[in-house]
Design a protein around this motif. Structure first.
Motif, PDB file in Angstrom:
ATOM      1  N   LYS A 387     -12.097  -0.268   2.418  1.00  0.00           N
ATOM      2  CA  LYS A 387     -13.524  -0.405   2.118  1.00  0.00           C
ATOM      3  C   LYS A 387     -13.790  -1.598   1.205  1.00  0.00           C
ATOM      4  N   MET A 388     -12.752  -1.984   0.446  1.00  0.00           N
ATOM      5  CA  MET A 388     -12.902  -3.130  -0.457  1.00  0.00           C
ATOM      6  C   MET A 388     -12.467  -4.439   0.187  1.00  0.00           C
ATOM      7  N   THR A 389     -11.551  -4.373   1.156  1.00  0.00           N
ATOM      8  CA  THR A 389     -11.022  -5.604   1.757  1.00  0.00           C
ATOM      9  C   THR A 389     -11.687  -5.979   3.074  1.00  0.00           C
ATOM     10  N   GLY A 390     -12.314  -4.994   3.741  1.00  0.00           N
ATOM     11  CA  GLY A 390     -12.967  -5.287   5.015  1.00  0.00           C
ATOM     12  C   GLY A 390     -12.039  -5.256   6.209  1.00  0.00           C
ATOM     13  N   HIS A 391     -10.805  -4.762   6.030  1.00  0.00           N
ATOM     14  CA  HIS A 391      -9.903  -4.630   7.173  1.00  0.00           C
ATOM     15  C   HIS A 391     -10.411  -3.542   8.115  1.00  0.00           C
ATOM     16  N   LYS A 392     -10.289  -3.807   9.423  1.00  0.00           N
ATOM     17  CA  LYS A 392     -10.720  -2.823  10.412  1.00  0.00           C
ATOM     18  C   LYS A 392      -9.579  -1.895  10.821  1.00  0.00           C
ATOM     19  N   LYS A 393      -8.334  -2.373  10.662  1.00  0.00           N
ATOM     20  CA  LYS A 393      -7.173  -1.586  11.082  1.00  0.00           C
ATOM     21  C   LYS A 393      -6.197  -1.437   9.917  1.00  0.00           C
ATOM     22  N   ILE A 394      -5.647  -0.238   9.782  1.00  0.00           N
ATOM     23  CA  ILE A 394      -4.633  -0.002   8.746  1.00  0.00           C
ATOM     24  C   ILE A 394      -3.402  -0.858   9.014  1.00  0.00           C
ATOM     25  N   SER A 395      -3.071  -1.073  10.297  1.00  0.00           N
ATOM     26  CA  SER A 395      -1.886  -1.868  10.636  1.00  0.00           C
ATOM     27  C   SER A 395      -2.006  -3.299  10.109  1.00  0.00           C
ATOM     28  N   THR A 396      -3.220  -3.845  10.113  1.00  0.00           N
ATOM     29  CA  THR A 396      -3.432  -5.197   9.571  1.00  0.00           C
ATOM     30  C   THR A 396      -3.311  -5.183   8.054  1.00  0.00           C
ATOM     31  N   LEU A 397      -3.893  -4.176   7.432  1.00  0.00           N
ATOM     32  CA  LEU A 397      -3.817  -4.043   5.977  1.00  0.00           C
ATOM     33  C   LEU A 397      -2.366  -3.940   5.512  1.00  0.00           C
ATOM     34  N   GLN A 398      -1.555  -3.195   6.260  1.00  0.00           N
ATOM     35  CA  GLN A 398      -0.170  -2.953   5.844  1.00  0.00           C
ATOM     36  C   GLN A 398       0.663  -4.236   5.787  1.00  0.00           C
ATOM     37  N   LYS A 399       0.257  -5.262   6.533  1.00  0.00           N
ATOM     38  CA  LYS A 399       0.984  -6.535   6.505  1.00  0.00           C
ATOM     39  C   LYS A 399       0.876  -7.213   5.140  1.00  0.00           C
ATOM     40  N   TYR A 400      -0.137  -6.819   4.358  1.00  0.00           N
ATOM     41  CA  TYR A 400      -0.354  -7.425   3.047  1.00  0.00           C
ATOM     42  C   TYR A 400       0.448  -6.743   1.941  1.00  0.00           C
ATOM     43  N   ILE A 401       1.085  -5.633   2.262  1.00  0.00           N
ATOM     44  CA  ILE A 401       1.721  -4.831   1.217  1.00  0.00           C
ATOM     45  C   ILE A 401       3.172  -5.240   1.022  1.00  0.00           C
ATOM     46  N   ASN A 402       3.501  -5.686  -0.177  1.00  0.00           N
ATOM     47  CA  ASN A 402       4.885  -5.945  -0.563  1.00  0.00           C
ATOM     48  C   ASN A 402       5.294  -4.851  -1.542  1.00  0.00           C
ATOM     49  N   PRO A 403       6.150  -3.935  -1.144  1.00  0.00           N
ATOM     50  CA  PRO A 403       6.488  -2.822  -2.037  1.00  0.00           C
ATOM     51  C   PRO A 403       7.214  -3.288  -3.293  1.00  0.00           C
ATOM     52  N   ASP A 404       6.940  -2.612  -4.393  1.00  0.00           N
ATOM     53  CA  ASP A 404       7.647  -2.865  -5.650  1.00  0.00           C
ATOM     54  C   ASP A 404       8.973  -2.104  -5.583  1.00  0.00           C
ATOM     55  N   TYR A 405      10.074  -2.838  -5.395  1.00  0.00           N
ATOM     56  CA  TYR A 405      11.358  -2.170  -5.176  1.00  0.00           C
ATOM     57  C   TYR A 405      11.866  -1.450  -6.428  1.00  0.00           C
ATOM     58  N   ASP A 406      11.387  -1.848  -7.599  1.00  0.00           N
ATOM     59  CA  ASP A 406      11.746  -1.095  -8.809  1.00  0.00           C
ATOM     60  C   ASP A 406      11.144   0.306  -8.743  1.00  0.00           C
ATOM     61  N   LEU A 407       9.882   0.382  -8.257  1.00  0.00           N
ATOM     62  CA  LEU A 407       9.243   1.692  -8.101  1.00  0.00           C
ATOM     63  C   LEU A 407       9.946   2.506  -7.024  1.00  0.00           C
ATOM     64  N   VAL A 408      10.336   1.817  -5.943  1.00  0.00           N
ATOM     65  CA  VAL A 408      11.037   2.512  -4.856  1.00  0.00           C
ATOM     66  C   VAL A 408      12.330   3.126  -5.381  1.00  0.00           C
ATOM     67  N   MET A 409      13.089   2.361  -6.176  1.00  0.00           N
ATOM     68  CA  MET A 409      14.355   2.865  -6.715  1.00  0.00           C
ATOM     69  C   MET A 409      14.116   4.047  -7.644  1.00  0.00           C
ATOM     70  N   ASP A 410      13.030   3.977  -8.444  1.00  0.00           N
ATOM     71  CA  ASP A 410      12.706   5.098  -9.330  1.00  0.00           C
ATOM     72  C   ASP A 410      12.395   6.355  -8.517  1.00  0.00           C
ATOM     73  N   ASN A 411      11.670   6.157  -7.395  1.00  0.00           N
ATOM     74  CA  ASN A 411      11.310   7.306  -6.561  1.00  0.00           C
ATOM     75  C   ASN A 411      12.535   7.913  -5.882  1.00  0.00           C
ATOM     76  N   ILE A 412      13.488   7.049  -5.501  1.00  0.00           N
ATOM     77  CA  ILE A 412      14.705   7.542  -4.845  1.00  0.00           C
ATOM     78  C   ILE A 412      15.494   8.444  -5.798  1.00  0.00           C
ATOM     79  N   ARG A 413      15.412   8.140  -7.100  1.00  0.00           N
ATOM     80  CA  ARG A 413      16.205   8.900  -8.081  1.00  0.00           C
ATOM     81  C   ARG A 413      15.787  10.365  -8.163  1.00  0.00           C
TER      82      ARG A 413
END
Length: 418
Positions: A387-413
């Protein structure tokens, strides 16, 4: 002295008038429609030009001027050869013959055909619901074709459906331009994503060539693909964004570019939307300032809450961030980030272990990626972000996401605690 004139003619059901090239001689009249339709208030009769008050005045005036020059050339050529002015019917026949002659010639020039194709597109893309970026892609493709012909000689429409020609053109686009005497290239070597855009335009052009009967088949062109390599784009962490927005830059252009960039990081807006912000588009809701506008690219209505930092920047520039071109903005962003030590560090990008200093990987569009990624990392839903970016498809929005791997590692723990 001009033989013909640019005038308004008739009125359509919307109250707009057609811009025509008018010529009359011995009772024979030509009213050549340029394809431009305008409200009367947008046309300067004295100057025979579209007024700057019309948002498409530059492209409209270019189309009108090209049509006027073509008709003047036909008249002048006839006068030189015959000593008298031609009839309106003669000019009309010459205009019709231009494309027919090319159709009847086996070695029709590809660039001449593309010029006809582009003129039709220019009329189409002057509509306010069309993105100006798309038209630039068509113009850039024309530049690439012209430059290819300077290096490799002329091409004809049938080359567009030939695998050898397509591969050769693709290689030409991907390589640095050669040095030619008395010729300056407008384009430079292009990455896979840009080349994919060029071939997307060529496929559209191929459909037009089919319609105009320059080609009988486009199967090879339609199946041709440029391999686009997925890259790991750089995204700012919040600490890095803090370093940028709190740094005081001595260069005024650098500070302006950074201020525009910070707004993009806080709002996720593209350059084309940042430059359209004004006070009239901001509403107050529950003591929060909300920017409301239609996304320039997708035409989707977006509502973006504005941070205190953004409001400070807007106030600084009197709510006008149209401070410089996108190219200049990127240039000064790169220059500015060289002044901040962490952005001199090398960063690994792509799939082959290539590295570059961080400041070279940050562009204005990094702001949009930074906004989206940091909201995702802070558990904001994708629907809310759209709603803030104006993307029509979630698949297009997801291309902009770079995951924070430090957060990913914390979640894996958390699984280690089971």
């Amino acid at each position: 002295m001009a033989y013909s004139a640019i005038k308004l003619y008739k009125e359509n059901k919307d109250g707009k008038k057609f811009v025509i090239i008018y010529y009359k001689h011995d009772g024979s009249t030509l009213r050549h429609r340029t394809g431009i339709v305008l409200p009367i208030k947008d046309f300067d009769k004295k100057a025979s030009r579209v007024k700057p008050s019309n948002h498409s005045y530059e492209s409209y005036n270019e189309i009108i001027s090209n049509a006027h020059e073509l008709i003047e050339d036909i008249i002048l050529d006839y006068v030189k050869r015959n000593g008298i002015k031609p009839s309106g019917k003669y000019i009309k026949d010459q205009l019709k013959a231009g494309r027919k002659i090319r159709k009847q010639t086996l070695d029709a020039d590809l660039i001449d055909c593309y010029s006809d194709f582009l003129n039709e597109k220019k009329i189409l893309f002057t509509s306010p619901d069309k993105s100006p970026t798309s038209l630039r892609d068509y113009v850039s493709t024309e530049n690439a074709l012209i430059e290819y012909s300077h290096v490799n000689g002329p091409s004809c429409p049938t080359d567009l459906n030939d695998m050898k020609w397509l591969n050769k053109f693709n290689i030409f686009l991907s390589k640095p331009r050669p040095k030619l005497k008395d010729y300056r290239f407008k384009t430079s070597e292009q990455n896979d994503k840009t080349r994919s855009k060029r071939f997307g335009v060529l496929k559209n052009f191929g459909d037009w060539l089919l319609k105009e009967k320059f080609l009988n088949d486009t199967e090879i062109l339609d199946n041709f693909k440029v391999t686009v390599q997925n890259k790991s784009y750089y995204t700012l962490k919040l600490e890095e964004l803090g370093l940028i927005q709190n740094h005081k830059f001595k260069s005024i252009p650098q500070q302006k570019a950074i201020d525009m960039f910070v707004v993009a990081c806080h709002t996720g807006l593209r350059y084309s939307d940042v430059t359209r912000i004004n006070k009239a588009r901001i509403r107050i809701h529950k003591k929060v300032s909300i920017l409301i506008l239609n996304n320039q690219k997708t035409k989707v209505k977006i509502e973006v809450p504005l941070s205190e930092k953004v409001l400070q920047i807007l106030d600084k520039y009197n709510y006008n961030l149209n401070l410089m071109t996108s190219q200049k903005t990127n240039y000064y962003i790169h220059k500015a980030l060289k002044n901040i030590n962490p952005f001199l560090d090398e960063y690994e990008y792509g799939l082959e272990g290539d590295t570059l200093p961080k400041h070279e990987l940050v562009t204005f569009h990094t702001g949009r990626r930074t906004f989206i990624t940091n909201l995702v990392n802070n558990n904001v839903s994708l629907n809310a972000i759209m709603k803030m970016t104006g993307h029509k498809k979630i698949s297009t929005l997801q291309k902009y996401i770079n995951p924070d791997y430090d957060l990913v590692m914390d979640n894996i723990r958390i699984f280690n605690d089971l």
